[in-house]
Design a protein around this motif. Structure first.
Motif, short mmCIF file in Angstrom:
data_model
loop_
_atom_site.label_atom_id
_atom_site.label_comp_id
_atom_site.label_asym_id
_atom_site.label_seq_id
_atom_site.Cartn_x
_atom_site.Cartn_y
_atom_site.Cartn_z
N ALA A 285 0.84 -1.20 0.00
CA ALA A 285 0.00 0.00 0.00
C ALA A 285 0.87 1.24 0.00
CB ALA A 285 -0.89 0.00 1.23
N PHE A 286 0.31 2.31 -0.55
CA PHE A 286 0.93 3.62 -0.44
C PHE A 286 -0.15 4.68 -0.53
CE2 PHE A 286 0.66 3.92 -4.97
CZ PHE A 286 1.17 2.74 -5.48
N THR A 287 0.21 5.89 -0.22
CA THR A 287 -0.77 6.96 -0.18
C THR A 287 -1.18 7.39 -1.57
OG1 THR A 287 0.88 8.72 -0.20
CG2 THR A 287 0.28 7.82 1.95
N ASP A 288 -2.29 8.14 -1.62
CA ASP A 288 -2.74 8.66 -2.90
C ASP A 288 -1.70 9.58 -3.53
OD1 ASP A 288 -3.18 10.44 -0.82
OD2 ASP A 288 -5.01 11.27 -1.67
N TYR A 289 -0.97 10.32 -2.71
CA TYR A 289 0.07 11.21 -3.24
C TYR A 289 1.21 10.41 -3.85
CZ TYR A 289 -2.39 14.89 -0.79
OH TYR A 289 -3.35 15.75 -0.37
N ARG A 290 1.55 9.31 -3.25
CA ARG A 290 2.63 8.45 -3.77
C ARG A 290 2.22 7.81 -5.10
NH1 ARG A 290 7.16 6.79 -5.12
NH2 ARG A 290 8.03 4.89 -4.32
N LEU B 35 -9.91 11.48 -2.49
CA LEU B 35 -10.64 10.54 -3.36
C LEU B 35 -10.41 10.84 -4.83
CD1 LEU B 35 -14.03 10.13 -1.50
CD2 LEU B 35 -12.23 8.43 -1.79
N TYR B 36 -10.44 12.12 -5.17
CA TYR B 36 -10.21 12.52 -6.56
C TYR B 36 -8.84 12.04 -7.03
CZ TYR B 36 -8.98 15.30 -10.57
OH TYR B 36 -8.53 15.69 -11.80
N VAL B 37 -7.82 12.28 -6.23
CA VAL B 37 -6.47 11.88 -6.59
C VAL B 37 -6.39 10.37 -6.75
CG1 VAL B 37 -4.07 11.78 -5.79
CG2 VAL B 37 -5.36 13.90 -5.57
N ALA B 38 -7.01 9.64 -5.83
CA ALA B 38 -6.96 8.18 -5.85
C ALA B 38 -7.70 7.60 -7.05
CB ALA B 38 -7.54 7.62 -4.55
N LEU B 39 -8.80 8.20 -7.45
CA LEU B 39 -9.63 7.62 -8.49
C LEU B 39 -9.41 8.19 -9.88
CD1 LEU B 39 -12.98 7.42 -6.53
CD2 LEU B 39 -11.37 5.56 -6.99
N SER B 40 -8.97 9.42 -9.99
CA SER B 40 -8.94 10.08 -11.30
C SER B 40 -8.01 9.39 -12.29
CB SER B 40 -8.55 11.55 -11.16
OG SER B 40 -7.24 11.68 -10.65
N ASP C 290 -9.61 2.07 -0.65
CA ASP C 290 -10.40 1.97 0.58
C ASP C 290 -10.91 3.36 0.93
OD1 ASP C 290 -11.54 1.47 3.02
OD2 ASP C 290 -9.70 0.79 3.98
N ILE C 291 -12.22 3.55 0.81
CA ILE C 291 -12.77 4.87 1.11
C ILE C 291 -13.46 4.89 2.48
CG2 ILE C 291 -12.99 5.57 -1.29
CD1 ILE C 291 -15.98 4.92 -1.09
N GLY C 292 -13.19 3.86 3.28
CA GLY C 292 -13.72 3.83 4.64
C GLY C 292 -13.05 4.87 5.51
N LYS C 293 -13.63 5.10 6.67
CA LYS C 293 -13.07 6.08 7.59
C LYS C 293 -11.69 5.59 8.06
CE LYS C 293 -14.44 8.69 11.66
NZ LYS C 293 -13.39 8.91 12.45
N PRO C 294 -10.66 6.40 7.84
CA PRO C 294 -9.32 5.98 8.26
C PRO C 294 -9.22 5.99 9.78
CG PRO C 294 -9.26 8.21 7.35
CD PRO C 294 -10.65 7.70 7.17
N PRO C 295 -8.33 5.14 10.34
CA PRO C 295 -8.18 5.09 11.80
C PRO C 295 -7.66 6.41 12.37
CG PRO C 295 -6.59 3.65 10.72
CD PRO C 295 -7.49 4.19 9.66
N THR C 296 -6.87 7.12 11.58
CA THR C 296 -6.37 8.43 12.02
C THR C 296 -6.49 9.39 10.85
OG1 THR C 296 -4.11 7.93 11.36
CG2 THR C 296 -4.70 7.43 13.64
N GLY C 297 -6.55 10.66 11.11
CA GLY C 297 -6.62 11.65 10.05
C GLY C 297 -8.00 11.70 9.42
N THR C 298 -8.05 12.25 8.22
CA THR C 298 -9.33 12.38 7.52
C THR C 298 -9.17 11.95 6.07
OG1 THR C 298 -8.87 14.66 6.87
CG2 THR C 298 -10.05 14.35 8.95
#
Length: 71
Positions: free
Chosen positions: A6-11, A37-42, A23-31
């Motif tokens: 796994a890696f972040t949407d920015y990565r 979502l746009y970055v991850a899906l576009s 995974d668009i569920g509520k993250p354990p930390t942060g928001t």
């Protein structure tokens, strides 16, 4: 079982990845923002749109060839 990482949407931004699970569920930390979502899906959606456009062009050429063969 499939090995994965796994890696972040920015990565992931700017990379071509054959398949993703977002995974668009509520993250354990942060928001999770709409921007995230746009970055991850576009990228994936744009790549799929390009793929479908190529298939459409191939199909149109095939049908034209079939029509020309019958004439």
């Amino acid at each position: 079982m499939t090995a994965a990482y796994a890696f972040t949407d920015y990565r992931a931004q700017g990379q071509t990845i054959p398949s993703v699970l977002v995974d668009i569920g509520k993250p354990p930390t942060g928001t999770l923002s709409l921007f995230n979502l746009y970055v991850a899906l576009s990228r994936k959606l744009l790549a799929e749109d390009d793929r479908l456009e190529r298939l459409n062009e191939q199909t149109a050429r095939w049908w034209k060839k079939m029509k020309d063969t019958l004439e």
